[in-house]
Motif scaffolding. Structure first.
Motif, PDB file in Angstrom:
ATOM      1  N   LYS A  28       0.816  -1.208   0.000  1.00 46.76           N
ATOM      2  CA  LYS A  28       0.000   0.000   0.000  1.00 46.76           C
ATOM      3  C   LYS A  28       0.853   1.264   0.000  1.00 46.76           C
ATOM      4  O   LYS A  28       0.373   2.341  -0.350  1.00 46.76           O
ATOM      5  CB  LYS A  28      -0.937  -0.014   1.214  1.00 46.76           C
ATOM      6  N   TYR A  75      -0.809  -8.739   8.078  1.00 47.17           N
ATOM      7  CA  TYR A  75      -0.071  -7.671   7.385  1.00 47.17           C
ATOM      8  C   TYR A  75      -1.030  -6.780   6.594  1.00 47.17           C
ATOM      9  O   TYR A  75      -0.620  -6.081   5.674  1.00 47.17           O
ATOM     10  CB  TYR A  75       0.952  -8.270   6.419  1.00 47.17           C
ATOM     11  N   SER A  76      -2.302  -6.795   6.944  1.00 51.58           N
ATOM     12  CA  SER A  76      -3.317  -6.091   6.157  1.00 51.58           C
ATOM     13  C   SER A  76      -3.106  -4.577   6.099  1.00 51.58           C
ATOM     14  O   SER A  76      -3.569  -3.924   5.164  1.00 51.58           O
ATOM     15  CB  SER A  76      -4.716  -6.397   6.705  1.00 51.58           C
ATOM     16  N   ASP A  77      -2.396  -4.026   7.074  1.00 52.77           N
ATOM     17  CA  ASP A  77      -2.109  -2.596   7.039  1.00 52.77           C
ATOM     18  C   ASP A  77      -1.016  -2.267   6.023  1.00 52.77           C
ATOM     19  O   ASP A  77      -0.873  -1.111   5.618  1.00 52.77           O
ATOM     20  CB  ASP A  77      -1.661  -2.108   8.428  1.00 52.77           C
ATOM     21  N   THR A  78      -0.271  -3.292   5.638  1.00 51.40           N
ATOM     22  CA  THR A  78       0.882  -3.096   4.749  1.00 51.40           C
ATOM     23  C   THR A  78       0.603  -3.542   3.323  1.00 51.40           C
ATOM     24  O   THR A  78       0.995  -2.871   2.369  1.00 51.40           O
ATOM     25  CB  THR A  78       2.104  -3.880   5.290  1.00 51.40           C
ATOM     26  N   SER A  80      -2.054  -5.775   0.314  1.00 51.49           N
ATOM     27  CA  SER A  80      -3.322  -6.363  -0.108  1.00 51.49           C
ATOM     28  C   SER A  80      -2.991  -7.557  -0.991  1.00 51.49           C
ATOM     29  O   SER A  80      -1.878  -7.654  -1.526  1.00 51.49           O
ATOM     30  CB  SER A  80      -4.174  -5.353  -0.879  1.00 51.49           C
TER      31      SER A  80
END
Length: 387
Positions: A28, A75-78, A80
């Motif tokens: 992201k 790791y969803s903040d980092t 997709s």
């Protein structure tokens, strides 16, 4: 965080098996993606599976095999993730009247201009433009670059599936498309729409005519790096891919004209991806009597129509073949755009769409189907850009 992710991916790659499937992992943040690239470079000597991680810089991501994508939720903040399915399929089928060259209605020792090339008035426009030096990439099954009608114009390419091999066609579809675009026979053989254009074979499709999304993305990235003018995409899929759409948008922003086939389902108002993306020129198919072909998708989402029924073109091992499909229509359009660009130079996709519609010939359609465009007309298109 990036280091932990890389080690986890390495373990997945190391234990790749029948339960693994391809995925596209996208960062992201550009900063985090670049940090990850740097770490991969540092760790490659000690982590022997990392070379199987395929970078996709245009979308800040990678393609790789994973057993389970669920663990990436931490790791969803980092990142997709998108499943990398083999869902893209070429848009063509053999005609019931397919003939070999020896069975064709013209002698082997003479030059032949296929009906579609003649119908769009390309020969009458050659005095003004032949697509000289315009770079056209055919993302497809490869090209028979030793074909006598193509060997003068194939200028390069890449094999996305097997990087160490040349982009040799093992299906025939890519060779057929290339012949319609830019075949350039001397005394015998066929002549394509833009006989002086430069062809680039980007082999992303296997011998069955199917491709992974990530391989198409890699092919588009190759085209951007090599400053290709036009990309011919004679393939489609029913489901959208955000990763593919974003890559096509990158090419669009780089000034690449992307021509895509609409699909062969005979549907009104619905077309396949990538033709459905706003960054492409969507093409439908017509017949010899200038009617929309029965198999062609149609409607307001089509930007231009072109001959696509029983199209005679190049085939494997120096031979010739007859195919039908919106794939064949798309190759006619790519050739005409090359003729336009050879006269006027770089143009935006929007400008090209407008000029193609403005210069098109009227076609017949069912009353229930609304058409906002006609069949491509090479002579009028070239005249329009010259004026």
């Amino acid at each position: 965080m990036e280091r932990d992710l890389i080690y986890w991916i390495h373990d997945e790659l190391q234990y790749r098996g029948a339960d693994s499937s391809r995925h596209i992992i996208r960062f992201k943040s550009k900063r985090e993606y670049l940090n990850c690239l740097n770490l991969i470079s540092q760790l490659k000597p000690s982590l022997d599976a990392l070379p199987f991680l395929q970078p996709l810089p245009s979308i800040q991501g990678f393609s790789c095999f994973l057993r389970s994508a669920s663990e990436l939720s931490s790791y969803s903040d980092t990142v997709s993730i998108e499943e990398d399915r083999k869902q893209a399929v070429i848009h063509a089928a053999s005609s019931s009247s397919t003939r070999s060259r020896s069975q064709a209605k013209f002698r082997v020792d003479e030059q032949f201009i296929p009906w579609g090339v003649r119908q769009i008035k390309a020969p009458t426009a050659w005095a003004r433009s032949t697509g000289h030096k315009i770079k056209i990439a055919v993302i497809d099954t490869g090209v028979d670059y030793m074909h006598p009608d193509l060997q003068r114009n194939v200028a390069g390419g890449v094999n996305v599936i097997y990087r160490h091999l040349l982009p040799r066609d093992d299906n025939g579809h890519g060779t057929h498309i290339s012949g319609t675009i830019a075949a350039s026979s001397q005394r015998k053989g066929i002549v394509g729409v833009a006989p002086n254009a430069s062809l680039y074979a980007v082999k992303a499709f296997d011998h069955n005519g199917t491709a992974f999304i990530s391989d198409i993305i890699f092919g588009i990235e190759w085209c951007i790096r090599n400053r290709i003018d036009i990309i011919n995409m004679s393939f489609g899929m029913k489901n959208s891919s955000k990763a593919l759409e974003d890559t096509i948008r990158k090419a669009y922003e780089a000034g690449v004209i992307i021509v895509a086939s609409s699909g062969n389902d005979g549907r009104s108002g619905r077309i396949d991806y990538p033709a459905k993306f706003p960054y492409t020129i969507a093409v439908g198919a017509t017949t010899k009597n200038r009617k929309v072909a029965r198999f062609s998708n149609r409607g307001k989402t089509i930007d231009i129509y072109a001959p696509g029924d029983k199209i005679y073109s190049c085939w494997l091992n120096g031979k010739y073949h007859e195919l039908s499909g919106t794939s064949m229509a798309t190759s006619h359009v790519s050739g005409v755009i090359a003729m336009m660009m050879a006269v006027r130079g770089k143009m935006s996709t929007r400008t090209v769409k407008d000029l193609l519609k403005k210069s098109s010939s009227a076609i017949q359609s069912k009353r229930s189907t609304s058409l906002d465009t006609g069949e491509i007309n090479a002579l009028q298109a070239v005249r329009t850009v010259m004026s």
